[in-house]
Write a protein that holds these residues in place. Sequence first.
Motif, PDB file in Angstrom:
ATOM      1  N   LEU A 189       0.738  -1.142  -0.001  1.00  0.00           N
ATOM      2  CA  LEU A 189       0.002   0.039   0.048  1.00  0.00           C
ATOM      3  C   LEU A 189       0.773   1.081   0.017  1.00  0.00           C
ATOM      4  O   LEU A 189       0.651   2.048  -0.699  1.00  0.00           O
ATOM      5  CB  LEU A 189      -1.033   0.050   1.427  1.00  0.00           C
ATOM      6  N   TYR A 190       1.879   1.139   0.881  1.00  0.00           N
ATOM      7  CA  TYR A 190       2.726   2.469   1.087  1.00  0.00           C
ATOM      8  C   TYR A 190       3.412   2.775  -0.455  1.00  0.00           C
ATOM      9  O   TYR A 190       3.486   3.849  -0.761  1.00  0.00           O
ATOM     10  CB  TYR A 190       3.752   2.193   1.958  1.00  0.00           C
ATOM     11  N   GLY A 191       4.236   1.637  -0.920  1.00  0.00           N
ATOM     12  CA  GLY A 191       4.664   1.754  -2.120  1.00  0.00           C
ATOM     13  C   GLY A 191       3.952   2.120  -3.171  1.00  0.00           C
ATOM     14  O   GLY A 191       4.202   3.138  -4.092  1.00  0.00           O
ATOM     15  N   ASN A 192       2.836   1.659  -3.455  1.00  0.00           N
ATOM     16  CA  ASN A 192       1.841   2.179  -4.591  1.00  0.00           C
ATOM     17  C   ASN A 192       1.445   3.468  -4.403  1.00  0.00           C
ATOM     18  O   ASN A 192       1.394   4.281  -5.287  1.00  0.00           O
ATOM     19  CB  ASN A 192       0.741   1.454  -4.571  1.00  0.00           C
ATOM     20  N   MET A 193       1.071   3.823  -3.182  1.00  0.00           N
ATOM     21  CA  MET A 193       0.539   5.429  -3.072  1.00  0.00           C
ATOM     22  C   MET A 193       1.736   6.512  -3.354  1.00  0.00           C
ATOM     23  O   MET A 193       1.574   7.499  -3.672  1.00  0.00           O
ATOM     24  CB  MET A 193       0.035   5.584  -1.604  1.00  0.00           C
ATOM     25  N   LEU A 194       3.024   6.049  -2.569  1.00  0.00           N
ATOM     26  CA  LEU A 194       4.020   6.923  -2.881  1.00  0.00           C
ATOM     27  C   LEU A 194       4.482   7.244  -4.090  1.00  0.00           C
ATOM     28  O   LEU A 194       4.888   8.331  -4.508  1.00  0.00           O
ATOM     29  CB  LEU A 194       5.055   6.657  -1.694  1.00  0.00           C
ATOM     30  N   SER A 195       4.625   6.059  -4.732  1.00  0.00           N
ATOM     31  CA  SER A 195       5.223   6.319  -6.193  1.00  0.00           C
ATOM     32  C   SER A 195       4.320   6.772  -7.084  1.00  0.00           C
ATOM     33  O   SER A 195       4.728   7.640  -7.854  1.00  0.00           O
ATOM     34  CB  SER A 195       5.565   4.805  -6.753  1.00  0.00           C
ATOM     35  N   GLY A 196       2.877   6.545  -6.987  1.00  0.00           N
ATOM     36  CA  GLY A 196       1.980   7.296  -7.721  1.00  0.00           C
ATOM     37  C   GLY A 196       1.839   8.730  -7.444  1.00  0.00           C
ATOM     38  O   GLY A 196       1.997   9.664  -8.454  1.00  0.00           O
ATOM     39  N   HIS A 197       1.997   9.366  -6.264  1.00  0.00           N
ATOM     40  CA  HIS A 197       1.979  10.860  -5.905  1.00  0.00           C
ATOM     41  C   HIS A 197       3.181  11.357  -6.252  1.00  0.00           C
ATOM     42  O   HIS A 197       3.239  12.732  -6.682  1.00  0.00           O
ATOM     43  CB  HIS A 197       1.537  10.931  -4.415  1.00  0.00           C
ATOM     44  N   MET A 198       4.362  10.499  -6.200  1.00  0.00           N
ATOM     45  CA  MET A 198       5.420  11.099  -6.548  1.00  0.00           C
ATOM     46  C   MET A 198       5.451  11.537  -8.206  1.00  0.00           C
ATOM     47  O   MET A 198       6.064  12.618  -8.641  1.00  0.00           O
ATOM     48  CB  MET A 198       6.680  10.271  -6.262  1.00  0.00           C
ATOM     49  N   ILE A 199       4.947  10.650  -8.841  1.00  0.00           N
ATOM     50  CA  ILE A 199       5.000  11.013 -10.418  1.00  0.00           C
ATOM     51  C   ILE A 199       4.046  12.012 -10.568  1.00  0.00           C
ATOM     52  O   ILE A 199       4.295  12.835 -11.705  1.00  0.00           O
ATOM     53  CB  ILE A 199       4.426   9.363 -10.989  1.00  0.00           C
ATOM     54  N   LEU A 200       2.837  12.207  -9.912  1.00  0.00           N
ATOM     55  CA  LEU A 200       1.968  13.264 -10.055  1.00  0.00           C
ATOM     56  C   LEU A 200       2.649  14.545  -9.763  1.00  0.00           C
ATOM     57  O   LEU A 200       2.621  15.511 -10.546  1.00  0.00           O
ATOM     58  CB  LEU A 200       0.701  13.074  -9.165  1.00  0.00           C
ATOM     59  N   ALA A 201       3.519  14.629  -8.845  1.00  0.00           N
ATOM     60  CA  ALA A 201       4.389  15.809  -8.378  1.00  0.00           C
ATOM     61  C   ALA A 201       5.362  16.155  -9.332  1.00  0.00           C
ATOM     62  O   ALA A 201       5.603  17.153  -9.814  1.00  0.00           O
ATOM     63  CB  ALA A 201       5.023  15.610  -7.210  1.00  0.00           C
ATOM     64  N   VAL A 202       5.818  15.118 -10.053  1.00  0.00           N
ATOM     65  CA  VAL A 202       7.313  15.459 -11.168  1.00  0.00           C
ATOM     66  C   VAL A 202       6.261  15.884 -12.326  1.00  0.00           C
ATOM     67  O   VAL A 202       6.722  16.952 -12.865  1.00  0.00           O
ATOM     68  CB  VAL A 202       7.702  13.873 -11.535  1.00  0.00           C
ATOM     69  N   PHE A 203       5.094  15.083 -12.810  1.00  0.00           N
ATOM     70  CA  PHE A 203       4.359  15.851 -14.067  1.00  0.00           C
ATOM     71  C   PHE A 203       3.707  17.183 -13.964  1.00  0.00           C
ATOM     72  O   PHE A 203       3.767  18.195 -14.655  1.00  0.00           O
ATOM     73  CB  PHE A 203       3.267  14.873 -14.210  1.00  0.00           C
ATOM     74  N   SER A 204       3.480  17.551 -12.616  1.00  0.00           N
ATOM     75  CA  SER A 204       2.766  18.927 -11.990  1.00  0.00           C
ATOM     76  C   SER A 204       3.968  19.936 -12.077  1.00  0.00           C
ATOM     77  O   SER A 204       3.865  21.071 -12.759  1.00  0.00           O
ATOM     78  CB  SER A 204       2.205  18.757 -10.794  1.00  0.00           C
ATOM     79  N   LEU A 205       5.107  19.477 -11.613  1.00  0.00           N
ATOM     80  CA  LEU A 205       6.260  20.356 -11.658  1.00  0.00           C
ATOM     81  C   LEU A 205       6.828  20.726 -13.090  1.00  0.00           C
ATOM     82  O   LEU A 205       6.938  21.813 -13.326  1.00  0.00           O
ATOM     83  CB  LEU A 205       7.457  19.857 -10.742  1.00  0.00           C
ATOM     84  N   ALA A 206       6.968  19.661 -13.937  1.00  0.00           N
ATOM     85  CA  ALA A 206       7.115  19.890 -15.178  1.00  0.00           C
ATOM     86  C   ALA A 206       6.343  20.749 -16.076  1.00  0.00           C
ATOM     87  O   ALA A 206       6.831  21.793 -16.930  1.00  0.00           O
ATOM     88  CB  ALA A 206       7.226  18.468 -15.820  1.00  0.00           C
ATOM     89  N   THR A 207       5.116  20.607 -15.818  1.00  0.00           N
ATOM     90  CA  THR A 207       3.960  21.513 -16.432  1.00  0.00           C
ATOM     91  C   THR A 207       4.144  23.122 -16.044  1.00  0.00           C
ATOM     92  O   THR A 207       4.367  23.873 -16.927  1.00  0.00           O
ATOM     93  CB  THR A 207       2.615  21.012 -16.311  1.00  0.00           C
ATOM     94  N   THR A 208       4.243  23.175 -14.662  1.00  0.00           N
ATOM     95  CA  THR A 208       4.483  24.317 -14.286  1.00  0.00           C
ATOM     96  C   THR A 208       5.529  25.181 -14.756  1.00  0.00           C
ATOM     97  O   THR A 208       5.878  26.334 -15.012  1.00  0.00           O
ATOM     98  CB  THR A 208       4.533  24.522 -12.563  1.00  0.00           C
ATOM     99  N   VAL A 209       6.809  24.523 -14.662  1.00  0.00           N
ATOM    100  CA  VAL A 209       8.083  25.024 -15.140  1.00  0.00           C
ATOM    101  C   VAL A 209       8.077  25.371 -16.708  1.00  0.00           C
ATOM    102  O   VAL A 209       8.345  26.344 -17.136  1.00  0.00           O
ATOM    103  CB  VAL A 209       9.356  24.216 -14.633  1.00  0.00           C
ATOM    104  N   PHE A 210       7.718  24.311 -17.532  1.00  0.00           N
ATOM    105  CA  PHE A 210       7.586  24.762 -18.843  1.00  0.00           C
ATOM    106  C   PHE A 210       6.464  25.790 -19.367  1.00  0.00           C
ATOM    107  O   PHE A 210       6.918  26.651 -20.249  1.00  0.00           O
ATOM    108  CB  PHE A 210       7.183  23.401 -19.633  1.00  0.00           C
ATOM    109  N   PHE A 211       5.392  25.845 -18.599  1.00  0.00           N
ATOM    110  CA  PHE A 211       4.445  27.052 -18.809  1.00  0.00           C
ATOM    111  C   PHE A 211       5.192  28.214 -18.685  1.00  0.00           C
ATOM    112  O   PHE A 211       4.972  29.346 -18.833  1.00  0.00           O
ATOM    113  CB  PHE A 211       3.027  26.594 -18.079  1.00  0.00           C
ATOM    114  N   GLN A 212       5.748  28.463 -17.323  1.00  0.00           N
ATOM    115  CA  GLN A 212       6.427  29.593 -16.901  1.00  0.00           C
ATOM    116  C   GLN A 212       7.430  30.077 -17.668  1.00  0.00           C
ATOM    117  O   GLN A 212       7.460  31.217 -18.075  1.00  0.00           O
ATOM    118  CB  GLN A 212       6.991  29.403 -15.526  1.00  0.00           C
ATOM    119  N   TYR A 213       8.186  29.108 -18.295  1.00  0.00           N
ATOM    120  CA  TYR A 213       9.451  29.515 -19.076  1.00  0.00           C
ATOM    121  C   TYR A 213       8.881  30.131 -20.513  1.00  0.00           C
ATOM    122  O   TYR A 213       9.371  30.802 -20.980  1.00  0.00           O
ATOM    123  CB  TYR A 213      10.421  28.315 -19.275  1.00  0.00           C
ATOM    124  N   ALA A 214       7.906  29.230 -20.908  1.00  0.00           N
ATOM    125  CA  ALA A 214       7.038  29.800 -22.226  1.00  0.00           C
ATOM    126  C   ALA A 214       6.340  30.970 -21.959  1.00  0.00           C
ATOM    127  O   ALA A 214       6.407  31.965 -22.912  1.00  0.00           O
ATOM    128  CB  ALA A 214       5.793  28.787 -22.574  1.00  0.00           C
TER     129      ALA A 214
END
Length: 266
Positions: A189-214
């Motif tokens: 349970l811990y591994g699945n929830m942590l890994s999934g939320h980390m992936i969401l955080a990575v995609f969210s950060l990438a979206t924010t950085v690229f939009f801000q730069y653009a």
Amino acid sequence: MGQAIGDALAQFVEHAQGLYDTFLSATVFSIGSWNVSQYTIWMFIGLALVLLLILGVSRNLQLVPKNKFYNTVEFGYTFVKHSIGEDVIGAGFQKHIPFLATLFFFIVCCNILGLIPGFKTATGTISVTWALSLVSFVYFNYWGLKTLGLGGYIKSLVPSGVPGPMIPIVWFLEFLSMVIRLLTLAVRLYGNMLSGHMILAVFSLATTVFFQYAFFQMDFVTGAVGILWFVLLIAMYALETLVAFLQAYVFTILSSSYIGLAIHPH
């Protein structure tokens, strides 16, 4: 063009360096020697939501529910009762439904809370999943001992038909397998929830950085890449919503299976 994307990517990598630290347990306040972390707070919030949910539904019981939300909750309970309890445990399943339903709805609430931006999922820390696993472990062993007695429960760890010389070896392996359930329930349970939320955080950060730069550089190509990151974020968000329910189901059905094995000798 390539330089702009490279610069945006470099900014993303720089910001991502400390991303894991945001998922670490941190003390929010202390009560005596008890340090209360953000995950502990969200655990109690999840518990409060389950209590409010159950109390709200129980006070508005109807023969034919007209409220879609109440109907959904009733469907969830019926699903736990029949698909997780009756189908897996078999005879005597009724007395275990309150425990299984509590597990299922609590884990679902905690998992869903973590999908709301700015919130934390209590099941994203190993301490909470260890506690849930320990509760399940104690519960199915208690009912195994209560149903079969100490001697009967110890004997039940060895399947019938095992040759005499092999009984001690098989018993030890079965006992070890039972103890390991405590670890596997918590880590899965811990591994699945942590890994999934980390992936969401990575995609969210990438979206924010690229939009801000653009936006600041007026670079449309980088903005297009940002849109791609955003699409991936939405897709991953939908997947994590499914995983939130799936992991609650997996934890509950495994607990149900262990109860069935404990009270019905094999």
